[in-house]
Scaffold this motif. Structure first.
Motif, PDB file in Angstrom:
ATOM      1  N   ALA A 281      38.212  28.631  43.240  1.00 25.59           N
ATOM      2  CA  ALA A 281      39.202  28.628  42.159  1.00 25.59           C
ATOM      3  C   ALA A 281      39.418  30.032  41.592  1.00 25.59           C
ATOM      4  CB  ALA A 281      38.768  27.669  41.058  1.00 25.59           C
ATOM      5  N   GLU A 282      38.393  30.865  41.635  1.00 25.04           N
ATOM      6  CA  GLU A 282      38.560  32.249  41.175  1.00 25.04           C
ATOM      7  C   GLU A 282      39.607  32.981  42.023  1.00 25.04           C
ATOM      8  OE1 GLU A 282      37.342  33.932  38.709  1.00 25.04           O
ATOM      9  OE2 GLU A 282      35.611  32.824  37.969  1.00 25.04           O
ATOM     10  N   LEU A 283      39.682  32.620  43.305  1.00 23.14           N
ATOM     11  CA  LEU A 283      40.626  33.288  44.198  1.00 23.14           C
ATOM     12  C   LEU A 283      42.072  32.925  43.910  1.00 23.14           C
ATOM     13  CD1 LEU A 283      38.885  33.077  47.709  1.00 23.14           C
ATOM     14  CD2 LEU A 283      39.494  35.153  46.471  1.00 23.14           C
ATOM     15  N   CYS A 284      42.307  31.611  43.678  1.00 19.12           N
ATOM     16  CA  CYS A 284      43.712  31.179  43.637  1.00 19.12           C
ATOM     17  C   CYS A 284      44.012  30.144  42.559  1.00 19.12           C
ATOM     18  CB  CYS A 284      44.112  30.612  45.003  1.00 19.12           C
ATOM     19  SG  CYS A 284      43.150  29.160  45.493  1.00 19.12           S
ATOM     20  N   GLY A 285      43.024  29.772  41.760  1.00 23.15           N
ATOM     21  CA  GLY A 285      43.268  28.790  40.716  1.00 23.15           C
ATOM     22  C   GLY A 285      43.052  27.360  41.146  1.00 23.15           C
ATOM     23  N   SER A 286      42.747  27.140  42.427  1.00 23.82           N
ATOM     24  CA  SER A 286      42.500  25.791  42.940  1.00 23.82           C
ATOM     25  C   SER A 286      41.094  25.723  43.527  1.00 23.82           C
ATOM     26  CB  SER A 286      43.517  25.415  44.028  1.00 23.82           C
ATOM     27  OG  SER A 286      43.107  24.263  44.741  1.00 23.82           O
ATOM     28  N   LEU A 302      42.814  39.973  45.943  1.00 21.29           N
ATOM     29  CA  LEU A 302      41.479  39.994  45.356  1.00 21.29           C
ATOM     30  C   LEU A 302      41.170  41.436  44.967  1.00 21.29           C
ATOM     31  CD1 LEU A 302      38.775  38.532  44.777  1.00 21.29           C
ATOM     32  CD2 LEU A 302      38.172  38.896  47.171  1.00 21.29           C
ATOM     33  N   ASP A 303      41.223  41.720  43.668  1.00 21.58           N
ATOM     34  CA  ASP A 303      40.971  43.099  43.252  1.00 21.58           C
ATOM     35  C   ASP A 303      39.477  43.370  43.121  1.00 21.58           C
ATOM     36  OD1 ASP A 303      40.110  42.144  40.735  1.00 21.58           O
ATOM     37  OD2 ASP A 303      42.137  42.285  39.912  1.00 21.58           O
ATOM     38  N   ALA A 304      39.128  44.631  42.901  1.00 20.77           N
ATOM     39  CA  ALA A 304      37.721  45.041  42.901  1.00 20.77           C
ATOM     40  C   ALA A 304      36.928  44.369  41.786  1.00 20.77           C
ATOM     41  CB  ALA A 304      37.631  46.562  42.776  1.00 20.77           C
ATOM     42  N   SER A 305      37.530  44.219  40.617  1.00 24.10           N
ATOM     43  CA  SER A 305      36.787  43.616  39.500  1.00 24.10           C
ATOM     44  C   SER A 305      36.505  42.145  39.757  1.00 24.10           C
ATOM     45  CB  SER A 305      37.579  43.787  38.202  1.00 24.10           C
ATOM     46  OG  SER A 305      38.844  43.126  38.287  1.00 24.10           O
ATOM     47  N   ARG A 309      32.832  40.327  40.232  1.00 30.66           N
ATOM     48  CA  ARG A 309      32.451  39.159  39.437  1.00 30.66           C
ATOM     49  C   ARG A 309      32.048  37.986  40.336  1.00 30.66           C
ATOM     50  NH1 ARG A 309      36.616  39.287  36.600  1.00 30.66           N
ATOM     51  NH2 ARG A 309      37.855  37.520  37.350  1.00 30.66           N
ATOM     52  N   MET A 310      32.793  37.783  41.411  1.00 30.83           N
ATOM     53  CA  MET A 310      32.457  36.708  42.346  1.00 30.83           C
ATOM     54  C   MET A 310      31.124  36.982  43.036  1.00 30.83           C
ATOM     55  SD  MET A 310      36.153  35.837  44.100  1.00 30.83           S
ATOM     56  CE  MET A 310      35.422  34.648  45.217  1.00 30.83           C
ATOM     57  N   LEU A 311      30.866  38.225  43.360  1.00 33.61           N
ATOM     58  CA  LEU A 311      29.607  38.582  44.019  1.00 33.61           C
ATOM     59  C   LEU A 311      28.423  38.316  43.106  1.00 33.61           C
ATOM     60  CD1 LEU A 311      28.364  39.804  46.565  1.00 33.61           C
ATOM     61  CD2 LEU A 311      28.661  42.060  45.537  1.00 33.61           C
ATOM     62  N   GLU A 312      28.578  38.629  41.842  1.00 34.91           N
ATOM     63  CA  GLU A 312      27.492  38.369  40.882  1.00 34.91           C
ATOM     64  C   GLU A 312      27.218  36.872  40.772  1.00 34.91           C
ATOM     65  OE1 GLU A 312      26.452  39.251  36.150  1.00 34.91           O
ATOM     66  OE2 GLU A 312      28.322  39.981  37.050  1.00 34.91           O
ATOM     67  N   ARG A 313      28.267  36.077  40.707  1.00 33.55           N
ATOM     68  CA  ARG A 313      28.087  34.628  40.617  1.00 33.55           C
ATOM     69  C   ARG A 313      27.510  34.070  41.911  1.00 33.55           C
ATOM     70  NH1 ARG A 313      33.370  31.795  38.301  1.00 33.55           N
ATOM     71  NH2 ARG A 313      31.987  30.008  38.610  1.00 33.55           N
ATOM     72  N   LEU A 314      27.925  34.648  43.036  1.00 27.10           N
ATOM     73  CA  LEU A 314      27.421  34.171  44.322  1.00 27.10           C
ATOM     74  C   LEU A 314      25.915  34.338  44.422  1.00 27.10           C
ATOM     75  CD1 LEU A 314      28.178  33.179  47.241  1.00 27.10           C
ATOM     76  CD2 LEU A 314      28.125  35.598  47.881  1.00 27.10           C
ATOM     77  N   GLU A 315      25.389  35.462  43.953  1.00 27.64           N
ATOM     78  CA  GLU A 315      23.947  35.695  44.055  1.00 27.64           C
ATOM     79  C   GLU A 315      23.165  34.634  43.284  1.00 27.64           C
ATOM     80  OE1 GLU A 315      22.674  37.670  46.109  1.00 27.64           O
ATOM     81  OE2 GLU A 315      24.498  38.740  46.654  1.00 27.64           O
TER      82      GLU A 315
END
Length: 502
Positions: A281-286, A302-305, A309-315
């Motif tokens: 959902a972070e990527l596209c809202g779905s 997908l911008d750098a910020s 943020r996604m990488l931090e959540r992924l860990e």
């Protein structure tokens, strides 16, 4: 020349596909299978008063796809006895066009819809819509043999499907699966459908495989336009596809934990699956990735910020995932329920044409990311996960190992996205061509083929969801098992009803 060879995402002018007489077509198809080719698709298309048969063969060892073509009337000799991989394809062709595969070993309807041509292969009244489930079923005769029917209406919020067990005591002698209760006629609708609507239809072919089907459709459009999507878009698509794999693999292991009564992992995975969906959902809202993949690239960048943020959540999610899986696979009581249950032999899996997790759990080396790589997977995917016991444990183990691989893939993708645009406009599609796309979805190989007419519009669009081939594997897994093991075996395959009912 009998077959035209191409790569995944390739296309060929229809004029270059030699029209073989059926005997030569059948012989060539048998020769391909004898050389370890897989029949990835078999379908028909009208050709005046006759019909063209097209076969797509995956030559996995060579990384090639071969296309064969023949022309038949209203009857042709069934190949299903020699090539069991085609048994459902032939029944599908019969239901769609009224063609009769003579000598088919178990010839009956598949999805219970009227013929597209008005000619019924079973001689039913064309003015009467076929009743779903109205067909002959296998019956095992013998003292104390009894029949147990499950569905089509189930207790949970799942789609309808009918399962008929022939049992001796608690032992299952045979399971017959009847689907088609919510047939949507997608393939019949696609020719002539405005292009703006097709992408939305593709996303709902099997809702939990949105990225896989949307990606295959986009690849078809790009092949026909002669314009590949830019590298950045291909990387984002692969990222989304692996997030889709993560969410569903984690959800399936949670489902297995529920079926064996192991509540810690069941509870953890229910929440963790949602975490992976939220990353999509972070990527596209779905949460299911709808609206992301479009012909020419992706509709969202997908911008750098956001990547950081996604990488931090992924860990954080990865740590929770590893913990939930470790306690599941380290529990002796869990392993006792999984090991040896619902076994499918490798030779049966190969004969039936199983794909994806179900195939790799039987030791079959089948993965489009490895053998028919595309986009961001080119030269970057070299770790094919297989197990060899073919049981529920093997199917769970394949998922666990693929989760670890997908986590590494997503992590690397978020750290190193290519520069450049995320979408390009596409020119008009090539006229009178055949295009093919394979995408390794989380269940297995998704196959799309398209034929275009003189104006570049779709004249025939063929879709093979992995569930179409793998439901037969579930039936084989139940032979000789206790009927009480059906929920566990069913969840270990976790197949799509709607993916079958296209």
């Amino acid at each position: 020349m009998s077959a035209v060879t191409l790569k995944n995402g390739g296309l060929v002018p229809l004029a270059e596909l030699e029209i073989l007489d059926f005997a030569a077509f059948a012989a060539a198809l048998r020769q391909e299978v004898d050389a370890q080719g897989r029949i990835a698709a078999l379908f028909a298309a009208p050709a005046g008063e006759q019909f063209d048969l097209f076969a797509l063969v995956a030559r996995d060892r060579q990384g090639q796809l071969a296309v064969l073509r023949s022309r038949v009337g209203t009857r042709f000799a069934s190949l299903a006895r020699d090539l069991p991989q085609v048994h459902l394809f032939e029944r599908e062709i019969a239901e769609q066009y009224g063609l009769v595969p003579e000598g088919h070993p178990w010839f009956k309807p598949l999805r219970f819809h009227p013929s597209w041509t008005g000619s019924d292969a079973w001689g039913r009244d064309p003015r009467r819509h076929p009743l779903v489930g109205e067909m002959d079923y296998c019956r095992v005769a013998g003292e104390e043999v009894h029949e147990v029917a499950v569905g089509p209406v189930h207790a949970g919020i799942i789609e309808p499907g009918h399962f008929r067990f022939q049992c001796h005591g608690e032992q299952v002698l045979h399971l017959e699966i009847s689907l088609g209760y919510q047939h949507r006629a997608v393939e019949a609708l696609l020719p002539g459908t405005p292009a703006a609507k097709i992408a939305h239809q593709m996303e709902t072919l099997a809702g939990d495989s949105t990225i896989a089907h949307a990606g295959a459709y986009a690849q078809i459009c790009e092949a026909l336009a002669g314009t590949p999507a830019p590298p950045r878009a291909l990387a984002i698509r692969a990222l989304a596809l692996e997030l889709e794999r993560l969410a569903n693999h984690v959800g399936d292991i949670g489902g297995l934990a529920t079926d064996v009564g192991f509540l810690p992992t069941a509870s953890f995975c229910g929440r963790i699956r949602g975490d992976y969906l939220n990353l999509s959902a972070e990527l596209c809202g779905s949460r299911f990735g709808r609206g992301l993949v479009r012909p020419g690239g992706t509709a969202f960048d997908l911008d750098a910020s956001l990547a950081a943020r996604m990488l931090e959540r992924l860990e954080a999610v990865a740590r929770d995932t590893r913990g939930a899986l470790e306690i599941f696979f380290d529990s002796p009581s869990v392993l006792a329920r999984l090991e040896g249950t619902g076994r499918v032999a490798a030779q049966d899996a190969a004969a039936l044409g199983l794909v994806g997790v179900a195939a790799r759990a039987c030791g079959l080396n089948i993965d489009a990311r490895r053998h028919h790589p595309w986009g961001a997977y080119l030269d970057r995917f070299d770790h094919l996960v297989t197990e060899d016991s073919g049981d529920v444990f093997a199917r769970a183990r394949v998922r666990r190992r693929e989760i670890n691989d997908s986590l590494r893939w997503v992590r690397d993708a978020l750290r190193d996205l290519p520069a450049g645009p995320s979408r390009l406009s596409l020119p008009a599609r090539a006229a009178r061509h055949l295009a093919v796309a394979l995408v390794e979805g989380w269940r297995g190989e998704v196959v799309h083929l398209a034929l275009t007419d003189q104006d570049g519009r779709f004249s025939r669009y063929k879709i093979v969801d992995p569930s179409f081939r793998n439901w037969s594997g579930l039936a084989m897994a139940l032979r000789g098992e206790q009927i009480s093991d059906f929920p566990l075996c069913n969840k270990s395959f976790n197949l799509s009803y709607c993916g079958f009912d296209l």
